[in-house]
Motif scaffolding. Structure first.
Motif, PDB file in Angstrom:
ATOM      1  N   VAL A 177      19.716  29.220 -10.920  1.00 31.77           N
ATOM      2  CA  VAL A 177      18.629  29.802 -11.709  1.00 31.77           C
ATOM      3  C   VAL A 177      17.293  29.186 -11.323  1.00 31.77           C
ATOM      4  N   LYS A 178      17.249  27.878 -11.155  1.00 29.24           N
ATOM      5  CA  LYS A 178      16.000  27.215 -10.779  1.00 29.24           C
ATOM      6  C   LYS A 178      15.467  27.763  -9.461  1.00 29.24           C
ATOM      7  N   ALA A 179      16.360  27.980  -8.495  1.00 30.73           N
ATOM      8  CA  ALA A 179      15.925  28.501  -7.197  1.00 30.73           C
ATOM      9  C   ALA A 179      15.336  29.899  -7.334  1.00 30.73           C
ATOM     10  N   VAL A 180      15.962  30.744  -8.148  1.00 30.83           N
ATOM     11  CA  VAL A 180      15.464  32.112  -8.318  1.00 30.83           C
ATOM     12  C   VAL A 180      14.143  32.112  -9.083  1.00 30.83           C
ATOM     13  N   VAL A 181      14.026  31.254 -10.089  1.00 31.49           N
ATOM     14  CA  VAL A 181      12.772  31.164 -10.840  1.00 31.49           C
ATOM     15  C   VAL A 181      11.643  30.708  -9.922  1.00 31.49           C
ATOM     16  N   ARG A 182      11.926  29.716  -9.079  1.00 36.92           N
ATOM     17  CA  ARG A 182      10.888  29.230  -8.162  1.00 36.92           C
ATOM     18  C   ARG A 182      10.487  30.318  -7.169  1.00 36.92           C
TER      19      ARG A 182
ATOM     20  N   SER B 229       0.849  -1.189   0.000  1.00 33.05           N
ATOM     21  CA  SER B 229       0.000   0.000   0.000  1.00 33.05           C
ATOM     22  C   SER B 229       0.882   1.235   0.000  1.00 33.05           C
ATOM     23  N   THR B 230       0.484   2.228  -0.792  1.00 32.23           N
ATOM     24  CA  THR B 230       1.160   3.517  -0.774  1.00 32.23           C
ATOM     25  C   THR B 230       0.348   4.463   0.089  1.00 32.23           C
ATOM     26  N   LEU B 231       0.990   4.982   1.117  1.00 39.05           N
ATOM     27  CA  LEU B 231       0.303   5.840   2.078  1.00 39.05           C
ATOM     28  C   LEU B 231       0.665   7.298   1.856  1.00 39.05           C
ATOM     29  N   MET B 232      -0.300   8.185   2.057  1.00 40.06           N
ATOM     30  CA  MET B 232      -0.056   9.621   2.057  1.00 40.06           C
ATOM     31  C   MET B 232      -0.993  10.256   3.078  1.00 40.06           C
ATOM     32  N   VAL B 233      -0.394  10.946   4.031  1.00 38.14           N
ATOM     33  CA  VAL B 233      -1.151  11.580   5.114  1.00 38.14           C
ATOM     34  C   VAL B 233      -0.845  13.076   5.037  1.00 38.14           C
ATOM     35  N   GLY B 234      -1.879  13.911   4.864  1.00 38.00           N
ATOM     36  CA  GLY B 234      -1.567  15.321   4.695  1.00 38.00           C
ATOM     37  C   GLY B 234      -2.724  16.257   4.911  1.00 38.00           C
ATOM     38  N   ARG B 235      -2.431  17.553   4.700  1.00 35.89           N
ATOM     39  CA  ARG B 235      -3.415  18.610   4.838  1.00 35.89           C
ATOM     40  C   ARG B 235      -2.882  19.860   4.147  1.00 35.89           C
ATOM     41  N   HIS B 236      -3.710  20.905   4.095  1.00 35.88           N
ATOM     42  CA  HIS B 236      -3.276  22.188   3.554  1.00 35.88           C
ATOM     43  C   HIS B 236      -2.530  22.948   4.641  1.00 35.88           C
ATOM     44  N   GLY B 237      -1.350  23.490   4.284  1.00 28.88           N
ATOM     45  CA  GLY B 237      -0.537  24.180   5.267  1.00 28.88           C
ATOM     46  C   GLY B 237      -0.032  25.521   4.781  1.00 28.88           C
ATOM     47  N   LEU B 238       0.990  26.015   5.463  1.00 29.86           N
ATOM     48  CA  LEU B 238       1.553  27.329   5.190  1.00 29.86           C
ATOM     49  C   LEU B 238       2.549  27.272   4.028  1.00 29.86           C
ATOM     50  N   ASP B 239       2.681  28.401   3.321  1.00 30.58           N
ATOM     51  CA  ASP B 239       3.677  28.461   2.256  1.00 30.58           C
ATOM     52  C   ASP B 239       4.906  29.234   2.735  1.00 30.58           C
TER      53      ASP B 239
ATOM     54  N   THR C 231      10.658  33.487  -7.675  1.00 28.32           N
ATOM     55  CA  THR C 231       9.906  34.474  -8.460  1.00 28.32           C
ATOM     56  C   THR C 231       8.476  34.005  -8.675  1.00 28.32           C
ATOM     57  N   ALA C 232       8.314  32.742  -9.021  1.00 28.35           N
ATOM     58  CA  ALA C 232       6.979  32.194  -9.258  1.00 28.35           C
ATOM     59  C   ALA C 232       6.109  32.285  -8.009  1.00 28.35           C
ATOM     60  N   GLU C 233       6.721  32.099  -6.849  1.00 34.82           N
ATOM     61  CA  GLU C 233       5.964  32.161  -5.596  1.00 34.82           C
ATOM     62  C   GLU C 233       5.845  33.580  -5.061  1.00 34.82           C
ATOM     63  N   ARG C 234       6.399  34.539  -5.808  1.00 33.60           N
ATOM     64  CA  ARG C 234       6.330  35.965  -5.451  1.00 33.60           C
ATOM     65  C   ARG C 234       6.923  36.218  -4.058  1.00 33.60           C
ATOM     66  N   LEU C 235       8.061  35.605  -3.818  1.00 36.36           N
ATOM     67  CA  LEU C 235       8.747  35.791  -2.545  1.00 36.36           C
ATOM     68  C   LEU C 235       9.543  37.092  -2.557  1.00 36.36           C
ATOM     69  N   PRO C 236       9.855  37.647  -1.383  1.00 35.91           N
ATOM     70  CA  PRO C 236      10.651  38.875  -1.328  1.00 35.91           C
ATOM     71  C   PRO C 236      12.004  38.694  -2.001  1.00 35.91           C
TER      72      PRO C 236
ATOM     73  N   LEU D 145      16.053  34.279  -0.731  1.00 36.14           N
ATOM     74  CA  LEU D 145      17.068  33.234  -0.888  1.00 36.14           C
ATOM     75  C   LEU D 145      18.378  33.576  -0.190  1.00 36.14           C
ATOM     76  N   SER D 146      18.683  34.848  -0.052  1.00 34.52           N
ATOM     77  CA  SER D 146      19.934  35.243   0.600  1.00 34.52           C
ATOM     78  C   SER D 146      19.821  35.260   2.121  1.00 34.52           C
ATOM     79  N   THR D 147      18.594  35.132   2.656  1.00 35.46           N
ATOM     80  CA  THR D 147      18.412  35.170   4.113  1.00 35.46           C
ATOM     81  C   THR D 147      17.850  33.880   4.700  1.00 35.46           C
ATOM     82  N   ILE D 148      17.283  33.004   3.866  1.00 37.43           N
ATOM     83  CA  ILE D 148      16.577  31.849   4.401  1.00 37.43           C
ATOM     84  C   ILE D 148      17.494  30.908   5.176  1.00 37.43           C
ATOM     85  N   HIS D 149      18.743  30.738   4.750  1.00 37.84           N
ATOM     86  CA  HIS D 149      19.611  29.778   5.432  1.00 37.84           C
ATOM     87  C   HIS D 149      20.012  30.282   6.812  1.00 37.84           C
ATOM     88  N   ALA D 150      20.202  31.585   6.965  1.00 41.50           N
ATOM     89  CA  ALA D 150      20.472  32.138   8.292  1.00 41.50           C
ATOM     90  C   ALA D 150      19.248  31.986   9.186  1.00 41.50           C
ATOM     91  N   ARG D 151      18.069  32.135   8.615  1.00 47.87           N
ATOM     92  CA  ARG D 151      16.832  31.966   9.399  1.00 47.87           C
ATOM     93  C   ARG D 151      16.649  30.507   9.818  1.00 47.87           C
TER      94      ARG D 151
END
Length: 477
Positions: free
Chosen positions: A405-410, A288-298, A412-417, A421-427
């Motif tokens: 490039v893929k990280a910046v495109v993603r 059986s393939t299991l998936m347990v989930g819900r809608h969460g934060l972005d 951009t697509a999510e309309r992030l500040p 990307l330059s601050t997330i790892h410190a956070r």
């Protein structure tokens, strides 16, 4: 009578050094002041330099000194929400048809020219829009961008090629229907979201909707939504900013289309927020393939870094809690993971893995036991291991132009500040164990989860019902 004391043996001179060792020692003596390693420099994601072309196309430039291969990503704000009623999957077909080239050069001739330039050209549709990816030697970049500009401005969308792509997509739907983890994710989305919302249905369409799409519908859809004013190009190359600006104006700057606002982002509505079970029948399946989930934060949420650390502790690797219980202790699975997949708004947070059929209900029970144990707190060691895995590997993760490039495109697509990307790892590194605990507990409340099991309904339905987690629905094969 006096006994003479025997003479002591002379000390052994020991083994003579081998010639190679003697040569190394002699060379080392010539450089007595060998320099010590320099201290490690802190790594930060390279901040793109932003500019606008004359046609309003936004460009994000990442300097890559010394790299002879350039990478280009182009994001088109053509989300699934924009698809016309009854034509689910048209965004995916439009993205594939773009790979056929322009009215001036298309089909095999377009593909041959891309290959002659030593380049690659790919495109894919997602919930945020269409992403186009190019790689080319720096010396051929202008020619490849010329081809891209022609395609964006006047895509060919040949009727026979759109028909071929539609038939290919219909064949894929049959394959996806027989792929357990894809069936599980589609069933989870369908159960989580209101049926009237696009997010509740397969991203690349169904048999009924894809069969209705022709080249006229694809062209109408593209012309209505693809425009430079709402698109973003990301370029990672060894080019000075001034030279790149001129190159882009001569190429992508030729793309013209009527201006228009970005498409609005609407938060999806969940269909039912109670814990419940969905069984997708696969008669005779041995697992059986299991998936347990819900809608969460972005990723816009302030608690995203803490949630990322907490989810990694829960199911991010072989040392995670879920793997330790279900794989190491119980032997139910080869591996089980937890993740958060950002959508246009929000994310699907889920736990997934495959278990043998007899272990289906016990595995679900163990998953909920692990979730019930989380409020007691994640340890500092768990938190540290998660931080090391998510932060310390980042310099390797983004060492190529393509991955950057893929990280910046993603983002951009999510309309992030712009500084995300330059601050997330410190956070991420600053997250504490209590913060990670609170975030993961909030992400997976045991009384607000949908449990999907794709397997032999005759064998697994009764044991799952006996768990008493909530109402159970069985879907046909």
């Amino acid at each position: 009578m006096t006994t003479a004391t025997p003479p002591r043996p002379s000390p052994s001179p020991g083994p003579h050094p081998r010639p190679a060792e003697a040569a190394v020692a002699a060379l080392a003596s010539l450089v007595p002041d060998r320099p010590a390693p320099a201290p490690a420099r802190p790594w930060v994601f390279p901040a793109p330099r932003e500019l606008r072309l004359g046609n309003a196309l936004r460009v994000r430039h990442i300097a890559r000194p010394g790299h002879r291969l350039a990478a280009v990503g182009l994001f088109l704000d053509v989300p699934l929400d924009a698809e016309p009623d009854g034509l689910d999957g048209i965004c995916e077909l439009a993205s594939r048809a773009l790979q056929e080239g322009s009215t001036a050069l298309h089909g095999p001739r377009f593909a041959a020219e891309i290959e002659r330039c030593g380049a690659t050209f790919d495109s894919i549709a997602g919930p945020h829009g269409i992403a186009i990816a190019l790689q080319a030697p720096r010396s051929r970049l202008e020619r490849v961008l010329d081809l891209l500009a022609d395609t964006l401005h006047a895509p060919a969308f040949p009727p026979h090629e759109v028909s071929r792509l539609r038939a290919q997509r219909l064949d894929e739907i049959g394959h996806e229907h027989s792929t357990p983890h894809l069936r599980a994710f589609l069933a989870l989305q369908s159960a989580l979201y209101d049926p009237a919302q696009r997010i509740s249905r397969p991203a690349a369409g169904t048999r009924a909707t894809v069969a209705r799409i022709d080249h006229t519908a694809v062209r109408t859809f593209y012309d209505a939504h693809a425009r430079p004013a709402t698109a973003t190009a990301v370029v990672a190359a060894d080019l000075p900013a001034e030279e790149l600006t001129g190159l882009l104006e001569r190429t992508l700057g030729r793309w013209a289309a009527p201006a228009g606002p970005p498409t609005p982002v609407h938060a999806p509505h969940t269909a039912d927020d109670r814990t419940r079970l969905v069984v997708v029948d696969r008669p005779g399946a041995v697992q059986s393939t299991l998936m347990v989930g819900r809608h969460g934060l972005d990723r816009h949420a302030p608690t995203w870094p803490a949630q990322s650390i907490g989810i990694h502790c829960l199911g991010g690797g072989l040392t995670s809690r879920l793997d330790q219980v279900l794989r190491e202790r119980r032997g139910y699975t080869y591996g089980i993971t937890a993740c958060a997949q950002p959508l246009r708004s929000g994310a699907v947070v889920s736990i997934g893995g495959a278990v043998h059929t007899a272990a289906t209900a016990p595995a679900v029970s163990e998953i909920f036991e692990v979730l019930h144990s989380l409020p007691a707190g994640l340890s500092h060691g768990e938190r540290t291991s998660a931080v090391n895995n998510l932060v310390q590997v980042a310099p390797l993760q983004y060492q190529t132009a393509v991955s950057t490039v893929k990280a910046v495109v993603r983002a951009t697509a999510e309309r992030l500040p712009a500084d995300y990307l330059s601050t997330i790892h410190a956070r991420l590194a600053a997250v504490t164990a209590p913060e990670a605990t609170r975030a993961v507990v909030s992400a997976f409340p045991p009384d607000r989860l949908v449990v999907v099991a794709v397997g032999d309904a005759a064998s697994i339905t009764a044991p799952l019902e006996a768990l008493g987690l909530g109402p159970l629905t069985v879907l046909g094969p």
